[in-house]
Design an enzyme around this catalytic site. Structure first.
Site, PDB file in Angstrom:
ATOM      1  N   ALA A 194      -1.028  -2.736   1.110  1.00 27.70           N
ATOM      2  CA  ALA A 194      -0.905  -1.658   2.226  1.00 27.70           C
ATOM      3  C   ALA A 194       0.392  -1.242   2.992  1.00 27.70           C
ATOM      4  CB  ALA A 194      -1.914  -2.356   3.508  1.00 27.70           C
ATOM      5  N   ASN A 222      -2.433  -9.932   3.962  1.00 27.39           N
ATOM      6  CA  ASN A 222      -1.787  -9.658   2.537  1.00 27.39           C
ATOM      7  C   ASN A 222      -0.388  -9.055   2.750  1.00 27.39           C
ATOM      8  OD1 ASN A 222      -3.715 -11.153   0.938  1.00 27.39           O
ATOM      9  ND2 ASN A 222      -4.971  -9.155   1.160  1.00 27.39           N
ATOM     10  N   HIS A 242       2.041  -0.904  10.588  1.00 28.29           N
ATOM     11  CA  HIS A 242       2.747  -1.806  10.031  1.00 28.29           C
ATOM     12  C   HIS A 242       4.173  -1.475  10.056  1.00 28.29           C
ATOM     13  CE1 HIS A 242      -0.788  -3.030   7.701  1.00 28.29           C
ATOM     14  NE2 HIS A 242      -1.010  -1.870   7.399  1.00 28.29           N
TER      15      HIS A 242
END
Length: 262
Positions: free
Chosen positions: A119, A185, A215
């Protein structure tokens, strides 16, 4: 035509299955015994749905993992056969004993374990910086309450009534990956690309006013400074999964058949 084995068949796997490159044929899917009939009904009759890697009577050119619960059951068996596997559930490698075991198995059987970016973007830059004096890496992850439901976050913050952006975890990447296995992850991937699980710092938060996964990576070292920010759209069929993570798996599948990779 090259042949693919897929381990797991949830929301992400279904997305990957729908967008596989034409040059790669899905030949085997590995799922728990209880799911074999259900999954077989969802895919082509040319795909063999099995419950163990040992039931595969052939040699896949590439194996892709898209089911975190299956990593510890199947990854080592794949490597023992000398096959190459792409791993999206990198958070499982926070278990250092398991990581060491996989590394030794891959070396002994001349197999390869590919850790997919998932991601997040910028993993290539983190890995490159590591070669020349990477000194500090911090990852910050912020998601909506729905994306944290069912995780350890529910014990740290009231997801039902939170009304502003709230940080509920600060710690190392190893701690984050172990406590939030379905959500961390990214932290594990950044850590393994850079300073390691115990030197990479992580900050996790919830924001009721966003519907995307935010993020942020901040890295410093002899190379200079790097800030990477990404607003990822959750997969429509599973808000805990990033659309970009699924696309990362598709990219890995494409790289397994392309003559030129980037």
């Amino acid at each position: 035509m090259k042949q693919l084995m897929m381990i797991g068949f949830g929301a992400m796997a279904a997305e990957v299955y729908a967008h596989l490159p034409q040059e790669l044929q899905l030949k085997w899917i590995v799922v728990p015994v209880r799911s074999v009939e259900k999954v077989q009904a969802l895919v082509s009759s040319n795909v063999q749905v099995i419950s163990s890697v040992d039931q595969c009577h052939g040699t896949p050119d590439y194996v892709i993992e898209v089911g975190q619960a299956a990593v510890k059951e199947h990854a080592q068996k794949v490597l023992e056969k000398g096959w190459t596997i792409g791993l999206i559930s990198v958070g499982t490698l926070a278990d250092n004993e398991f990581l060491t075991q996989l590394k030794l198995t891959a070396e002994q059987h001349h197999a390869h374990l590919h850790l997919l970016a998932g991601a997040i973007a910028g993993i290539d830059g983190i890995s490159a910086a590591k070669e020349g004096g990477l000194e500090k890496v911090t990852y910050k992850g912020c998601k909506s309450p729905n994306s944290w439901r069912g995780s350890y976050a529910e014990q740290l913050v009231d997801l039902e009534h939170v009304n502003q952006a709230t940080v509920f975890f600060k710690g190392t990447a190893r701690e984050a990956a172990l406590k939030f296995p379905a959500n961390a992850n990214v932290a594990a991937t950044i850590a393994l690309a850079g300073l390691g699980m115990d030197q990479t710092m992580v900050e996790l938060s919830v924001d009721p006013h966003i519907n995307k996964n935010k993020h942020t990576i901040v890295a410093e070292g002899m190379f200079g400074e790097m800030t990477i920010e990404l607003m990822g759209v959750p997969l429509a069929s599973n808000p805990k999964t990033s659309t970009l993570a699924a696309l990362s798996v598709i990219r890995a599948c494409r790289n397994s058949v392309e003559a030129i990779q980037i």
